[in-house]
Design an enzyme around this catalytic site. Structure first.
Site, short mmCIF file in Angstrom:
data_model
loop_
_atom_site.label_atom_id
_atom_site.label_comp_id
_atom_site.label_asym_id
_atom_site.label_seq_id
_atom_site.Cartn_x
_atom_site.Cartn_y
_atom_site.Cartn_z
N TYR A 1 0.87 -1.15 0.14
CA TYR A 1 0.02 -0.15 0.03
C TYR A 1 0.88 1.29 0.08
CZ TYR A 1 -3.76 3.34 1.63
OH TYR A 1 -4.39 4.24 2.06
N1 LIG Z 1 -9.86 6.09 5.23
C1 LIG Z 1 -9.04 6.31 5.46
O1 LIG Z 1 -8.23 6.25 6.61
C2 LIG Z 1 -7.78 6.69 4.42
C3 LIG Z 1 -6.70 7.20 4.61
C4 LIG Z 1 -5.78 7.68 3.50
C5 LIG Z 1 -6.25 7.46 2.18
N2 LIG Z 1 -7.39 6.55 1.96
C6 LIG Z 1 -7.55 6.50 0.56
O2 LIG Z 1 -8.85 7.15 0.30
C7 LIG Z 1 -9.59 6.01 -0.50
C8 LIG Z 1 -10.85 5.81 -0.18
O3 LIG Z 1 -10.91 4.88 1.15
P1 LIG Z 1 -11.89 4.91 1.94
O4 LIG Z 1 -11.92 4.78 3.48
O5 LIG Z 1 -13.34 5.82 1.69
O6 LIG Z 1 -12.57 3.45 1.71
P2 LIG Z 1 -13.96 2.64 1.41
O7 LIG Z 1 -14.93 3.39 2.49
O8 LIG Z 1 -13.65 1.23 1.89
O9 LIG Z 1 -14.43 3.12 -0.07
C9 LIG Z 1 -13.78 2.55 -1.07
C10 LIG Z 1 -14.51 2.92 -2.37
O10 LIG Z 1 -13.70 2.43 -3.39
C11 LIG Z 1 -14.25 1.61 -4.40
N3 LIG Z 1 -13.53 0.69 -5.06
C12 LIG Z 1 -12.65 -0.17 -4.48
N4 LIG Z 1 -12.02 -0.83 -5.47
C13 LIG Z 1 -12.46 -0.34 -6.68
C14 LIG Z 1 -12.22 -0.60 -7.86
N5 LIG Z 1 -11.38 -1.69 -8.51
N6 LIG Z 1 -12.79 -0.07 -9.06
C15 LIG Z 1 -13.79 0.96 -8.56
N7 LIG Z 1 -14.10 1.46 -7.24
C16 LIG Z 1 -13.50 0.56 -6.25
C17 LIG Z 1 -15.45 0.98 -3.40
O11 LIG Z 1 -16.78 0.57 -4.11
P3 LIG Z 1 -16.93 -0.82 -4.72
O12 LIG Z 1 -16.33 -1.90 -3.60
O13 LIG Z 1 -18.29 -1.01 -4.94
O14 LIG Z 1 -16.15 -0.78 -6.12
C18 LIG Z 1 -15.79 2.23 -2.74
O15 LIG Z 1 -16.61 3.14 -3.18
C19 LIG Z 1 -8.47 4.98 -0.96
O16 LIG Z 1 -7.84 5.09 -1.91
C20 LIG Z 1 -7.75 4.68 0.34
O17 LIG Z 1 -6.70 4.06 0.14
C21 LIG Z 1 -8.34 6.41 3.06
#
Ligand SMILES: NC(=O)c1ccc[n+]([C@@H]2O[C@H](COP(=O)([O-])OP(=O)(O)OC[C@H]3O[C@@H](n4cnc5c(N)ncnc54)[C@H](OP(=O)(O)O)[C@@H]3O)[C@@H](O)[C@H]2O)c1
Length: 261
Positions: A167
């Site tokens: 990651y």
């Molecule tokens: N939450 C944190 O603490 C945090 C911190 C830093 C960075 N981030 C980054 O922020 C982003 C979103 O995180 P989140 O916490 O909001 O995650 P989340 O709630 O799990 O949401 C992830 C989203 O990505 C979609 N997704 C996953 N794989 C995909 C694919 N192959 N094609 C299209 N859509 C896809 C999922 O929908 P489907 O499953 O329906 O495809 C969902 O809408 C990620 O890139 C993560 O690395 C998060």
């Protein structure tokens, strides 16, 4: 203490007339960005793999007076991403903004324990997926007279984290892609930046016990986990003309975490 977002930060008009793609829009930060963009006046093209959730979200945004279209998309598939951008252009006639956010956190343990196929899977969604989105969005934006793209990296895109090697590598890659693409298109009216969130509330963090969550909050200088709306507000601002001289930047949204690295 309540945050701006909890008090109802008013961004009305910030993105008026903008057509924006949000990937990973079905939940978490992406869903918050979809709402924020729509409330700021943008027409939003929602992308994720799960079509039902996306359609429901597009309906709810529509019923509140916003404009949204759902396009089921796996960002690891080049043809699917091309179709997504084509749908935005067909539906709204232009593309001015994009938030390349799709992907999930991936705790895999010490690096030597990571299977090659698991490493590939993480790189595929976060790094290659971001590349595929940029590759399709940029020509559409050039055709639209310019635009603004925000890629999703993380504090893990700036420093190392134990147990998160694949990651961390992918998110460092997103920083490199962002900076290089920003230089490639700076003179052609496309700004390309990244946001680097610290821990942000999502389904996974919400499912932890208080005991498991507390050290996560304590590791943040501001002593709390961020909200998806706080990331969404920063992304909306970066996509807007208010950030018109900012490109190639990696903007932390992390309660001060990167100040300590
Ligand atoms: N939450 C944190 O603490 C945090 C911190 C830093 C960075 N981030 C980054 O922020 C982003 C979103 O995180 P989140 O916490 O909001 O995650 P989340 O709630 O799990 O949401 C992830 C989203 O990505 C979609 N997704 C996953 N794989 C995909 C694919 N192959 N094609 C299209 N859509 C896809 C999922 O929908 P489907 O499953 O329906 O495809 C969902 O809408 C990620 O890139 C993560 O690395 C998060």
């Amino acid at each position: 203490m309540t945050t701006f977002a909890e008090r109802g930060l008013d961004l009305r008009g910030l993105l008026q007339g903008t057509v924006a793609i949000v990937t990973g829009a079905s939940r978490g930060i992406g869903a918050a960005a979809a709402w924020t963009f729509a409330r700021a006046g943008a027409a939003v093209v929602l992308a994720a793999r799960g079509e039902d959730t996306l359609l429901e979200l597009a309906d709810r945004i529509g019923s509140e007076g916003g404009r949204a279209t759902a396009v089921a998309t796996d960002v690891t598939e080049p043809e699917a991403v091309e179709r997504l951008v084509a749908r935005a252009m067909e539906t709204y006639g232009r593309l001015n903004a994009a938030f390349n956010n799709a992907g999930e956190g991936a705790l895999q343990g010490p690096l030597a324990d990571v299977e090659p196929e698991d490493f590939d899977r993480v790189l595929d969604v976060h790094l290659r997926g971001t590349f595929l989105c940029l590759r399709s969005e940029i020509p559409a934006m050039l055709q639209s007279g310019g635009g603004s793209i925000v890629n999703m990296t993380s504090t893990a895109g700036v420093g190392g984290w134990r147990g998160l090697g694949a990651y961390v590598a992918a998110k460092h890659g997103v920083v490199g892609l962002t900076r290089s693409a920003a230089l490639d298109y700076a003179a052609q009216g496309i700004r390309i930046n990244a946001v680097a969130p610290g821990p942000i509330m999502n389904d996974r963090i919400a499912s932890l016990s208080d005991e498991q969550r507390e050290p996560i909050a304590r590791a943040v200088p501001m002593q709390r986990i961020g909200t998806p709306e706080e990331v969404a507000a920063t992304v909306a601002w970066l996509c807007s003309d208010a950030a018109s001289y900012i490109t190639g930047a990696v903007v932390p949204v992390d309660g001060g975490q990167l100040a300590e690295i």
